[in-house]
Write an enzyme that holds these catalytic residues in place. Structure first.
Site, mmCIF file in Angstrom:
data_model
loop_
_atom_site.group_PDB
_atom_site.id
_atom_site.type_symbol
_atom_site.label_atom_id
_atom_site.label_comp_id
_atom_site.label_asym_id
_atom_site.label_seq_id
_atom_site.Cartn_x
_atom_site.Cartn_y
_atom_site.Cartn_z
ATOM 1 N N HIS A 495 0.831 -1.205 0.000
ATOM 2 C CA HIS A 495 0.000 0.000 0.000
ATOM 3 C C HIS A 495 0.869 1.260 0.000
ATOM 4 O O HIS A 495 0.716 2.139 -0.853
ATOM 5 C CB HIS A 495 -0.905 -0.005 1.233
ATOM 6 N N GLU A 496 1.790 1.333 0.965
ATOM 7 C CA GLU A 496 2.634 2.530 1.053
ATOM 8 C C GLU A 496 3.565 2.640 -0.154
ATOM 9 O O GLU A 496 3.890 3.746 -0.600
ATOM 10 C CB GLU A 496 3.429 2.525 2.358
ATOM 11 N N HIS A 499 1.804 4.384 -2.944
ATOM 12 C CA HIS A 499 1.933 5.831 -2.799
ATOM 13 C C HIS A 499 3.302 6.299 -3.297
ATOM 14 O O HIS A 499 3.423 7.321 -3.977
ATOM 15 C CB HIS A 499 1.796 6.230 -1.329
ATOM 16 N N HIS A 502 3.554 6.663 -6.917
ATOM 17 C CA HIS A 502 2.842 7.862 -7.365
ATOM 18 C C HIS A 502 3.771 9.079 -7.289
ATOM 19 O O HIS A 502 3.737 9.964 -8.149
ATOM 20 C CB HIS A 502 1.614 8.075 -6.476
#
Length: 713
Positions: A495-496, A499, A502
């Site tokens: 999940h992190e 990010h 991104h």
């Protein structure tokens, strides 16, 4: 979650009576060129004493940059006003980026005291630019002629954002209302800071010390070993220590047979900030909510949620509540079935009590073992941190051609934060990422991604590459074993890292539109989408290997995990939705609706939706950092909004092949590289070819077919 530090602005202020500000600039690493690889911050040279004078200098420089825009006698244009404004404050970004990341990941009492001084000054600094009439007039002059300007899509977005930010910052208010707005913003900056510090203090203050082996009954050896290591670190002999940090708390609640100790741990966890002591957050919450509501009204909105959501994909509180209510109705019958199943199990084992919140995880784990022969501990030897990291890097290579090279010559803010150089497939430098995995007293709980420098193109046309960090709180190594992760921790890691991608793969021109500078309910799409690769059966076998033997994770284990993928989804959906609904309840209050009693307000909100007493909201009010300290006020719903997007997007990947080059390239070009340069729904449709539907989300969570959560009798 992504850690949003601060939106910078400029004005005229100076530190008063600050001796540090008079030190020679040559002694302050912030005020010199960063002579480090890729110009990362010189963490090895930065000391606490450097922050205040560096802020003072940064404010001065930022003010001069703003004054230059205002004093320009040429007619206002996009370049000399809008773009010029976006490039201001780089020194302030550098200093605050390090400071606030330290405050979250490596804090101390000294830093917290500095923050109490800095936060109001930063707020004043922001207000001074938002409320600068001359600057606003120039921005408005450009905005008013927008129809006749020849601007590309990114420039149009920057112009629109800049103008809206001024209006939302109070530029159109009367002088009297502007003064009140300044007062509100200053108070909020201190209250939200205090809220987070209180939660951290409560977490660090509690320890369950066990000195009888029988009280360890049911706990796996790896968890017992970790508790022994924690006791050893506290100079406690022949004892075991459990904390309410998640890697310690969650397995204790799953496996400890001692019900009284589970209740003690549960109460310590759920009463953070609610003990009537110096760290109590109830008054802070009431004041934060009231101030936010008053601010929204000043700016012309009925409530804080309406103010926040105007800049989101959802647009309105009504849209958010509509989605939450639909999901809540779908989850309730599933929750009832789950509760009935674990109550029957407890009764069959001789329990004569009603299932309480401190029983749910314990009996759910028993039910999962009984019905699915699933034991989470059996997976952990295949999920060592090193192997999971290899899997993350492999997924990035297969999708985007990225390479990660550990660097030992790059300074870091903490010995546990490991820097990696990131390269494209052709060898081009893409950025730096720091990875910081384990809990410590100086680190906030949870997990987040942040940046020390975003990607952009400077005013001379030079590409500035990003410096990213992910911060987690995973299970530490215990005994002779490496750090062995649970599946939940693996998913958090991905999940992190989503990010981080991104931020790393951003390809925009202007700093404020870079990377994760997107609406809150869109920012979680890249993170939640990347989670899907962590549990894909075929891909799991490429990295999940036994840390001792090298054996690939057996198909039988993977099949067990897949069979339980929808197990307990009623609970996980309900506890999340309850927190989201609680967040919205607080922030749809008007200025005239004061909170007399936070505990009663929360209780009333949960009773209204019919939340069973056997489940607590994922975050209760007094430790709800997302809502009251972490930048997700009226925005906690965004995780499930983004899950709607990611479920729809991953279904598309599955149709094409999860490593299909064309699909990965389209996703990279249309989502990851675009940052906030265009409306997120347009970006999503450019990738997906259509707007998302809720169908894939309901299917994923098993909410469209409740009976699958139970074993067929």
């Amino acid at each position: 979650m992504r850690n949003i530090i601060i939106a910078f602005a400029a004005g005229t202020l100076m530190w008063s009576g600050c001796k540090e500000s008079q030190k020679n600039d040559m002694e302050n690493p912030f005020l010199q060129a960063y002579n480090t690889p890729y110009e990362v911050p010189p963490f090895d040279k930065i000391k606490n004493e450097h922050f205040k004078p560096a802020f003072t200098k940064a404010f001065e420089e930022h003010n001069k940059e703003i004054d230059a825009i205002i004093s320009n006698t040429d007619a206002p244009t996009f370049d000399n006003t809008i773009a010029a404004l976006d490039y201001t404050g780089r020194l302030l970004k550098n200093v605050a980026g390090v400071f606030f990341n330290y405050l979250s990941a490596n804090t101390s009492e000294e830093l917290q005291k500095i923050a109490e001084e800095i936060s109001p000054e930063l707020t004043k600094h922001t207000d001074n630019i938002n409320l600068n009439k001359q600057l606003f007039q120039k921005v408005k002059a450009v905005y008013d002629q927008r129809a006749s300007l020849t601007l590309n899509t990114e420039q149009k977005m920057l112009l629109d954002n800049t103008y809206k930010n001024f209006v939302r910052g109070g530029a159109a208010l009367s002088e009297k209302d502007q003064e009140r707005l300044r007062d509100i913003n200053e108070k909020l900056s201190l209250l939200t800071l205090k809220f987070g510090n209180n939660v951290l203090a409560e977490v660090n203050d509690f320890a369950l010390i066990i000195d009888k082996k029988e009280d360890l009954a049911g706990l796996p050896e790896s968890i017992i070993a970790g508790a022994a290591e924690e006791a050893k670190s506290r100079d406690l002999k022949d004892k075991w220590v459990f904390t309410i940090q998640v890697p310690s708390y969650e397995p204790f609640m799953k496996y400890a047979e001692n019900r009284a100790l589970r209740e003690k741990m549960y109460n310590a966890y759920t009463q953070k900030g609610n003990s009537g002591n110096e760290y109590d957050n109830k008054n802070n919450i009431a004041e934060i909510v009231a101030l936010r509501a008053e601010k929204a009204q000043l700016l012309g909105y009925p409530n804080h949620a309406a103010f926040v959501l105007e800049e989101s994909m959802a647009k309105t509180p009504e849209q958010v509540n509509n989605m939450l209510n639909k999901l809540w109705k779908a989850a309730l019958p599933v929750v009832a079935r789950e509760q009935d199943a674990i109550q029957k199990l407890a009764k069959s084992e001789g329990a004569d009590f009603e299932i309480k919140a401190w029983d749910w995880a314990f009996y759910t784990e028993k039910l999962r073992k009984r019905d699915y022969d699933f034991d989470e501990e059996a997976f952990k030897p295949y999920l060592s941190l090193d192997k999971v990291t290899e899997g993350v890097f492999l997924a990035c290579k297969k999708l985007y051609g990225l390479e990660f090279i550990k660097r030992t010559d790059i300074p870091s803010y903490h010995p546990e934060a490991i820097p990696y150089e990131v390269k494209e497939a052709d060898g081009t430098f893409a950025g730096i990422i720091y990875m910081d995995f384990f809990p410590r007293a100086s680190k906030q709980g949870g997990a987040w991604m942040t940046d020390y420098r975003e990607q952009y193109v400077d005013q001379n046309g030079k590409l500035i590459n990003p410096i990213i960090s992910i911060v987690c709180n995973f299970s530490k190594p215990a005994g002779s074993a490496p750090a062995l992760l649970t599946f939940d921790e693996v998913i958090t890691y991905y999940h992190e890292f989503g990010h981080a991608l991104h931020g790393l793969l951003s390809k925009v021109h202007y700093p404020s539109l870079s990377g994760t500078n997107v609406p809150r309910d869109f920012v979680e799409l890249p993170s939640q989408l990347f989670e899907n690769w962590s549990t894909d059966p075929a891909f799991l076998k490429q990295f999940a290997k036994h840390y001792q033997t090298g054996e690939v994770i057996p198909d039988a284990l993977i099949e067990k995990y897949e069979r339980t993928s929808k197990f307990n989804q009623g609970f996980s959906t309900a506890e999340y939705l309850a927190a989201s609904i609680l967040d919205m309840n607080y922030h749809t209050l008007s200025k005239d609706q004061e909170i007399a009693d936070v505990a009663k307000f929360e209780q009333g909100a949960m009773q209204k939706i019919g939340l069973t007493s056997a489940i607590s909201p994922r975050y209760r009010s007094t430790y709800f950092n997302h809502s009251f300290s972490g930048g997700y006020s009226a925005g906690y719903y965004s995780y499930i909004w983004s899950e709607m997007l990611d479920a729809d997007a991953f279904e598309y990947f599955q149709q094409k092949g999860i490593f299909d080059p064309a699909t990965a390239l389209s996703y990279r070009k249309n989502i990851l590289e675009k940052g906030g340069t265009e409306d997120p729904m347009i970006l999503y449709k450019n990738f997906r070819g259509q707007e998302p539907t809720i169908d894939a989300l309901l299917k994923r969570r098993g909410l469209n077919n409740p009976e699958i959560i139970q074993r067929k009798q």
